[in-house]
Write an enzyme that holds these catalytic residues in place. Structure first.
Site, PDB file in Angstrom:
ATOM      1  N   ASN A   1      24.392  25.490  38.234  1.00 24.68           N
ATOM      2  CA  ASN A   1      25.486  25.350  37.426  1.00 24.68           C
ATOM      3  C   ASN A   1      24.993  25.503  35.837  1.00 24.68           C
ATOM      4  OD1 ASN A   1      27.049  24.063  39.666  1.00 24.68           O
ATOM      5  ND2 ASN A   1      25.453  22.601  39.543  1.00 24.68           N
TER       6      ASN A   1
ATOM      7  N   GLU B   1      30.617  26.228  43.998  1.00 23.67           N
ATOM      8  CA  GLU B   1      30.264  27.621  44.642  1.00 23.67           C
ATOM      9  C   GLU B   1      30.550  27.552  46.154  1.00 23.67           C
ATOM     10  OE1 GLU B   1      26.710  29.780  43.537  1.00 23.67           O
ATOM     11  OE2 GLU B   1      27.539  31.485  44.763  1.00 23.67           O
TER      12      GLU B   1
ATOM     13  N   HIS C   1      14.260  30.172  40.922  1.00 25.67           N
ATOM     14  CA  HIS C   1      15.578  30.778  41.269  1.00 25.67           C
ATOM     15  C   HIS C   1      16.573  30.448  40.685  1.00 25.67           C
ATOM     16  CE1 HIS C   1      18.101  32.922  44.438  1.00 25.67           C
ATOM     17  NE2 HIS C   1      19.005  32.084  44.024  1.00 25.67           N
ATOM     18  N   GLU C   2      16.854  29.073  40.594  1.00 30.68           N
ATOM     19  CA  GLU C   2      18.032  28.521  39.873  1.00 30.68           C
ATOM     20  C   GLU C   2      18.039  28.769  38.284  1.00 30.68           C
ATOM     21  OE1 GLU C   2      20.421  27.722  41.920  1.00 30.68           O
ATOM     22  OE2 GLU C   2      18.873  27.551  43.705  1.00 30.68           O
TER      23      GLU C   2
HETATM   24  N1  B3K Z   1      24.224  29.803  44.289  1.00 34.01           N
HETATM   25  C1  B3K Z   1      24.025  28.742  45.360  1.00 34.01           C
HETATM   26  C2  B3K Z   1      24.413  28.909  46.437  1.00 34.01           C
HETATM   27  C3  B3K Z   1      25.859  28.286  46.994  1.00 34.01           C
HETATM   28  C4  B3K Z   1      26.247  28.235  48.301  1.00 34.01           C
HETATM   29  C5  B3K Z   1      27.548  27.917  48.573  1.00 34.01           C
HETATM   30  N2  B3K Z   1      27.957  27.664  49.824  1.00 34.01           N
HETATM   31  C6  B3K Z   1      22.389  28.701  45.113  1.00 34.01           C
HETATM   32  C7  B3K Z   1      21.560  29.740  45.035  1.00 34.01           C
HETATM   33  O1  B3K Z   1      21.593  30.624  45.724  1.00 34.01           O
HETATM   34  O2  B3K Z   1      20.722  29.863  44.117  1.00 34.01           O
HETATM   35 ZN    ZN Z   2      20.827  31.991  44.359  1.00 36.94          ZN
END
Ligand code: B3K
Ligand code: ZN
Length: 865
Positions: free
Chosen positions: A271, A128, A303-304
Site C-alpha cells: 500500500n 489487493e 520487494h514491497e
Molecule cells: N501484492 C501483494 C499480494 C496481494 C495478494 C492478494 N491476494 C504482495 C506482494 O506481492 O507484494
Molecule cells: Zn509483490
C-alpha cells in the site's frame, strides 16, 4: 435492496480479451471512518467523471455491503438499485457528479482477512486484489486511479495510533475520541488503499534521498516488539539506496510507514506509503529468527518497497497483467538480495524455489501463462508462475541485452508510464525500444504455459574433429493450449577443453529460437565438457546425456558456481532415479564428488552447503513418469546415510569447529551455520549412536535460533528420547511467541517419521492450533503437503486430512483454503490407487454446499486434470 452476503457466488469466468476501459473515472475520493472493532461506519464520497459516449449508469462493486444512504451532489438520491452485490447508480445524463454512500461493516466478523478486519484488537486493511469493495462501494478495478483523503475517528484508548496512506495533514480530539486526516497526493487504484488503527509502538528512522529529500521512516508493531525491528529498518534503508543506484528510482513522499500484523493471508502488501506486513517478515532477533528468517525479512521489505515504482507509480491495467508488477518486482528483490549477500547462493535458492513450486504448477492442471487468459477468482492467480516464472522472464530480457541497455529500457518504461495503469505489452515494448532489441518471438513467454524442455547433444565430425552442439526444444501441452510454438530461449553455454587442443574457451549466449538448431563449437581433440544453461539463464528443463565422470568434472571445475552446483545435483539425481527405478544403487561417484566439493568449504561454506544438499523428494519425483514416494524416501535416505558414513570424519570436523556467534549475520557466518546444519543432517542419517546426543547438545547449547531450529528439526526425524525432550523444552520456552511456535508445529509436520500424518492430525487438536491464523495453518498443514512421503501415505490419510482442512477452513478464509488444493491436483503423476483417492477427495470438497469461488475454481480445475 438485497443483502449481498447471502447471495451464493456463481462461478463466472473473466476473460482477458474482454477488457474495456472504465466508463467512469474517479479522480477524487474522500472516506470517513467511524471506527469500532465490531461496527465501523464508512462514508465515501466519490467524485466521478463519465468517460463513455453512452449514458451508462455508474456501477460500484460491493461485497457484503448494504448501502445505508445514497446522495448525489449533496442531495438524497433514489435512482439506485442493487444488482447482486453491486450498487448501480443511475446518474441520468450527468457527465460528472459526487456520489456519496454510507455503509457499516463488522471488522471483528471478517475472518477472510480481506477488506477491513480486526487482528489482536487492532484494525487493518488488505485490499489487493478485490478487497476494497468489502469496505466501500467502488469500481474497484486497478485502472481507476484516485487521490484519497481519509478521515478516521475512534476511541483514543482503543486506537491511539491512526494511520493511512500519504501524509497526516490534521488531527484533533473530541472527548474520549480522536481523529486524523490523511491525504495521499499520488493517484492510486483502490487496491493500494490502507488504514491501520490500534495500540502500536514505533521504531523511527529517516532516509535522505538522492535529491536531498528527508523521508521519515516508521515501523509500527505491538508493545514489546520494537527491539526486533532493527533488521527490517536496515533492509528498508538499503532498499531505498539500492533502487536509487540501480534503477534511478527515488522515494516520493515525506513518510514511509510499515505496520506488522499477526493475522495476514500472505507475506506483505505494498500500500502506498503504508506497507502492511505479516509479522513474520518484520520481527527478527537472533534468539527467535533463523538466518533464513532474516533473509526473508530483507527480501520482503525490499520487494514491497520496490513496488513503490514497479506497481504503485506504474500500476496494472487489469489483473491479467499482474506479472507486470509482480514478476518485475521479484526480479528486483532477487537482484537486491544477491547484491546484499552471495549472488551464486541467492541464485541457487531462487532456482530451487522455482523448481519446487513453479515447475510442478506448470506441469499440472492449474498451469497458466504468466499473463493468464482467464480466471474465476483472481486471488488464485497470485502464483509461483506469475511471480517467480514472471521474474525469470524479466531476467532473460536483462541477460540478453546486458545491464546498461536493460536500464535504458526500464528508464523508458518508468518515464513513459508514470502515473498510468499499464500492460505487460507496454513493458516489453519499452525494453524493446529502450534497449534496442527485437522481442517479437520472446513475447511467447507471456502467452504460452508449460516449462520448455531443451535437449542437448554434442556430435563429432570424424574426419575433421569439428564438434557441433545440437539443441532441440519442445514445450509441453497445458490445459487449453495443446500446441505450442518454439520459444526464444537464451542459453549461456561453455564447452570446456580438457587437453588444450581448442585454445581459449569462451562463454557464448546461444539464442535457441527454433525447434532444432546446430551450434558449431570448433575443434576439440577430446570430447569437450558441456556446461549449459549456466546461471540458469532460462527457466527450462535441460536433457543432456552426460556421464557421471563428466558431471563430476564440471562439479569440481566449472568456473560458473551455479553450473558446479547443477552438475553435482544432476549426478545425485541420476543416481537416485536409477536406484528408485530398481537399478543397484552405486553411491560412489556422488560420495567422491561431495568429498571434492567439501574441500572448498573454508573459502565458501554457504555455496558448499547448498551444493552438497541432496535434491528434495519432490524434485526426484518430478524426474519420474509415475512418482513412487516410498521408494524415493527409501533411496534418498540410503544415499544420505552412505554419504554420511563415508564422510563421517568431515561432518564431525565441521561440527567440532563450533558455530559463529548468532549475532554475526555476515554471509560468511550464515554460510558456516548452514553447513553445520547439513553436516548434522548427514551425521544423523548414519547409525552413529551418539548422533541424537550431539544434536541435543547443539540444541541446548545454541545461542540463536538457526542452530536451535536445525538441531530440533534433525531430532524430529528420529525416535530418540532427545527428540521428546527437545520438543518439550522448545514448546515451554516459546509457547507465548506465535512466530516461534509456528516452527514447533512445522518441524513435526516435516518429520520423516512414518507416523507424521497421525502426528499432524493430533497437533490440529492442540490448544495452540487455530484455523483463524494463516501462519499457523501453513506451519502445520502447508508443511505436511511439502512432506511428499507423508502427504502421499499409501492409505490416503494425508489426502483426507488436507481435504478436511479445506472444507473446515473455506467458510472462514477461502483464500487460504484454496491455497491448500494444488497438492491434491497432482493426481496424474501418481499410481492409480493414489490418483483415485486424490480425485475422491477433490470430489468430496466440491460436493460441499456454499463453497467459495476460490475453492470451487481450484478444486474443479484440479479434478479435470
Ligand atoms: N501484492 C501483494 C499480494 C496481494 C495478494 C492478494 N491476494 C504482495 C506482494 O506481492 O507484494
Ligand atoms: Zn509483490
Amino acid at each position: 435492496m438485497t443483502d449481498a452476503s447471502s447471495t451464493p457466488p456463481v462461478p463466472v469466468t473473466i476473460h482477458r480479451g474482454d477488457y474495456r476501459p472504465p466508463e467512469w473515472q474517479v479522480p477524487d475520493i474522500a472516506l470517513d471512518f467511524a471506527l469500532g472493532i465490531d461496527a465501523t461506519r464508512v462514508s465515501s464520497a466519490l467524485s466521478v467523471v463519465r468517460h463513455a459516449d453512452t449514458m451508462v449508469p455508474l456501477v460500484l462493486r460491493g461485497d457484503g455491503l448494504t448501502p445505508l444512504g445514497v446522495r448525489v451532489d449533496g442531495e438524497g438520491w433514489n435512482d439506485w438499485r442493487m444488482d447482486g452485490s453491486d450498487l448501480i447508480v443511475d446518474l441520468g445524463d450527468r457527465t460528472a457528479a459526487t456520489v456519496e454512500v454510507d455503509t457499516a461493516i463488522d471488522p471483528a466478523a471478517n475472518t477472510q482477512l480481506m477488506g477491513l478486519y480486526a487482528s489482536n484488537a487492532m484494525l487493518c486493511t488488505q485490499c489487493e486484489a478485490e478487497g476494497f469493495r468489502r469496505i466501500a462501494f467502488h469500481p474497484d478495478r486497478p485502472d481507476v486511479l484516485s487521490r484519497y483523503k481519509v478521515r478516521m475517528a475512534g476511541d483514543k484508548a482503543a486506537f491511539p495510533v491512526l494511520l493511512s496512506n500519504g501524509n497526516c495533514v490534521a488531527s484533533g480530539e473530541e472527548g474520549s475520541d480522536h481523529w486524523a486526516l490523511w491525504e495521499d497526493p499520488w493517484p492510486k487504484p483502490a487496491y493500494l488503499f490502507a488504514l491501520v488503527a490500534g495500540d502500536l509502538v514505533v521504531n523511527r528512522d529517516s532516509f535522505t534521498t538522492l535529491s536531498g529529500r528527508k523521508v521519515d521512516l516508521g515501523i509500527w508493531v505491538r508493545a514489546g516488539d520494537a527491539d526486533r525491528t532493527g533488521h527490517a529498518m536496515q533492509a528498508l534503508k538499503n532498499s531505498m539506496a539500492w533502487d536509487e543506484r540501480v534503477y534511478g528510482r527515488e522515494y516520493d513522499l515525506d513518510l514511509f510507514n510499515i505496520v506488522a500484523v499477526s493475522d495476514f493471508n500472505m507475506g506483505a502488501m505494498e500500500n502506498k506509503g503504508l506497507n502492511i506486513f505479516n509479522t513474520r517478515y518484520i520481527l527478527a532477533d537472533p534468539d527467535t529468527a533463523t538466518d533464513v528468517d532474516y533473509d526473508g525479512v530483507e527480501g520482503v521489505v525490499a520487494h514491497e518497497y520496490f513496488h513503490n515504482w514497479s506497481g504503485n507509480r506504474v500500476t496494472c491495467r487489469d489483473w491479467f497483467q499482474l506479472s507486470l508488477k509482480e514478476g518485475f518486482t521479484v526480479f528486483r528483490d532477487q537482484s537486491f538480495s544477491a547484491a546484499m549477500g552471495s549472488p551464486p547462493v541467492k541464485r541457487i535458492e531462487d532456482v530451487r524455489l522455482l523448481r519446487a513450486a513453479q515447475f510442478p504448477e506448470d506441469a499440472g492442471p492449474l498451469a497458466h501463462p504468466i499473463r493468464p487468459d482467464s480466471y474465476q477468482e483472481i486471488s488464485n492467480f497470485y502464483t509461483a508462475t506469475v511471480y517467480n516464472k514472471g521474474a525469470e522472464i524479466i531476467r532473460m530480457m536483462a541477460t540478453m541485452v546486458g545491464p546498461e541497455r536493460f536500464r535504458k529500457g526500464t528508464d523508458l518504461y518508468f518515464a513513459r508510464h508514470d502515473g498510468e495503469a499499464a500492460t505487460c505489452e507496454d513493458f516489453v515494448r519499452a525494453i524493446e525500444e529502450g534497449a534496442g532489441v527485437d522481442l517479437k518471438q520472446f513475447r511467447l513467454w507471456y502467452s504460452q504455459a508449460g516449462t520448455p524442455r531443451v535437449t542437448a547433444r554434442i556430435d563429432t565430425d570424424a574426419a575433421t574433429g569439428e564438434r557441433t552442439l545440437h539443441l532441440a526444444q519442445s514445450v509441453p501441452a497445458t490445459p487449453g493450449q495443446p500446441d505450442k510454438a518454439p520459444m526464444l530461449i537464451p542459453l549461456r553455454i561453455k564447452a570446456f577443453d580438457l587437453d588444450g587442443s581448442h585454445g581459449a574457451e569462451e562463454e557464448a549466449l546461444v539464442l535457441l529460437d527454433r525447434a532444432d538448431m546446430a551450434v558449431p563449437l570448433g575443434s576439440y581433440r577430446s570430447r569437450p565438457m558441456l556446461s549449459i544453461n549456466r546461471g540458469f539463464s532460462a527457466p527450462v528443463i535441460v536433457d543432456c546425456a552426460r556421464e557421471a565422470g563428466e558431471l563430476a568434472w564440471l562439479a569440481a571445475h566449472d568456473d560458473d558456481p551455479f553450473a558446479r552446483y547443477e552438475a553435482l545435483q544432476q549426478l545425485m539425481l541420476d543416481t537416485l532415479v536409477a536406484a528408485v527405478s530398481g537399478d543397484k544403487a552405486d553411491h560412489r561417484a556422488v560420495i567422491d564428488a561431495v568429498a571434492t566439493t567439501l574441500g572448498g568449504r573454508a573459502a565458501d561454506p554457504a555455496f558448499v552447503a547448498e551444493a552438497v544438499l541432496l535434491p528434495s523428494e519432490a524434485f526426484i519425483g518430478d524426474q519420474m513418469v509415475v512418482v513412487d514416494p516410498d521408494a524415493i524416501r527409501r533411496e534418498r535416505l540410503a544415499l544420505q546415510a552412505a554419504i554420511g558414513a563415508a564422510l563421517e570424519a568431515e561432518w564431525r570436523a565441521i561440527l567440532a569447529e563450533g558455530a559463529p556467534p548468532a549475532t554475526d549475520l555476515t554471509p560468511a557466518a550464515k554460510g558456516r551455520r548452514r553447513l553445520r546444519g547439513v553436516a548434522l543432517a548427514y551425521l544423523a542419517a548414519t547409525p552413529a549412536a551418539d548422533a541424537p546426543a550431539l544434536a541435543f547438545g547443539i540444541f541446548s547449547g545454541a545461542d540463536g535460533m538457526t542452530e536451535r531450529q536445525t538441531a530440533l528439526a534433525t531430532l524430529a526425524h528420529g525416535d530418540s528420547d532427545e527428540r521428546v525432550a527437545a520438543l518439550d523444552i522448545f514448546y515451554q520456552r516459546y509457547r507465548d511467541n506465535p512466530f516461534v511456535l509456528d516452527k514447533w508445529f512445522q518441524v513435526q509436520a516435516w518429520s520423516l517419521r512414518p507416523d507424521t500424518v497421525d502426528a499432524v492430525r493430533e497437533l490440529a487438536g492442540h490448544p495452540d492450533f487455530t484455523l483463524s491464523n494463516p501462519n499457523r495453518v501453513r506451519s502445520l498443514y502447508g508443511a505436511l503437503t511439502g512432506n511428499q512421503a507423508a502427504f502421499h501415505r499409501a492409505d490416503g490419510a494425508g489426502y483426507r486430512l488436507i481435504a478436511d482442512l479445506v472444507i473446515a477452513l473455506d467458510p472462514k478464509n477461502p483464500q487460504t483454503a484454496a491455497k491448500m488444493i494444488p497438492p491434491l491436483g497432482r493426481w496424474k503423476r501418481f499410481d492409480e490407487a493414489r490418483a483415485a483417492m486424490m480425485k475422491a477427495e477433490l470430489g468430496r470438497i466440491l460436493a460441499q454446499p456454499g463453497l467459495s469461488r476460490d475453492v470451487t475454481e481450484q478444486a474443479s480445475k484440479s479434478l479435470l486434470g
